[in-house]
Design a protein around this motif. Sequence first.
Motif: not given
Length: 300
Positions: A66-72, A79-84, A222-228
Amino acid sequence: MPGFVDKPEPVQVPGLEHLHTGKVRELYRSAAGDLVMVASDRTSAYDWVLPTDIPDKGRVLTQLSLWWFDQLADLVPNHVISTEVPEGAPADWAGRTMVCRSLQMVPVECVARGYLTGSGLLEYDAHRTVCGLALPEGLVDGSELPAPIFTPATKAAVGEHDENVPYEEVARQVGTETAAQLRQTTLAVYGRARDVARERGLILADTKFEFGHDEQGELVIADEVLTPDSSRYWPADLWDPGHPQPSYDKQIIRDWLTSGASGWDRTGHTPPPDLPAEVVEHTRARYIEAYERLTGTPWS
Ligand code: ATP
Ligand code: MG
């Protein structure tokens, strides 16, 4: 055959249709038609999903993505809509749930490499190429490449290997226009992320993205980004080409599994054993350290 050592039973939630148990994530469809991705604490290594969880890993992966999606966000739509957490879902989904737009996924693992290691190094040592791209003489494990390269791979099923494919093969599969867009976006995002990581004392050696098309036909990350799990990060101050670099990923687990201590034969057919507590704790600490160094925020 590799796969899950213990296949988990997915949690059933009224109103959510369970779609898929991935190596790490559970996928559901919401009543609104959105995709609900819930990251677990599972880890895979050597094509096996291991029998031992790493506590907090699902939340670290999700929060870091989520942090990276913001940076990018100015480079590529995500693809993020919410974290609810959907109504009726377990409370422990909090922090590891992403409600996402359901995309038509492009079946290509979009890998960018700025440094030589791993499967790239193996191909380089044999042929002086990576994914068919010619590289100069004299590179060693951990060398920075003259420029970052796009080295796509096919998506493999659980228990199978991803395979590097030449760019021309991707173009044949998804069309020349999409292939060009995948390459351009992958390299642009990698370049941004590499610079951000570098400011925080980390080398982003390589990473993998997945993209999909939305209903308007727009390419979305989409998916996850830039995680270990999807990336190799190295501490910049310890960078020393010519040797394997200490990394922020599952290296601790791989090293233990292939050491005499585990008693496991990677080449045989027996599933890997449970991880000892110190390997679990060490791995957990590495994931948290990666999160804290990148985001500059203490893990809570
Ligand atoms: P697979 O073997 O299918 O790649 P995996 O074992 O890597 O799965 P996980 O990473 O645990 O699975 O689960 C994520 C799955 O969700 C992947 O198959 C990925 O392609 C898919 N996915 C990610 N984002 C979206 C999206 N927005 N729309 C549709 N599918 C998505
Ligand atoms: Mg995946």
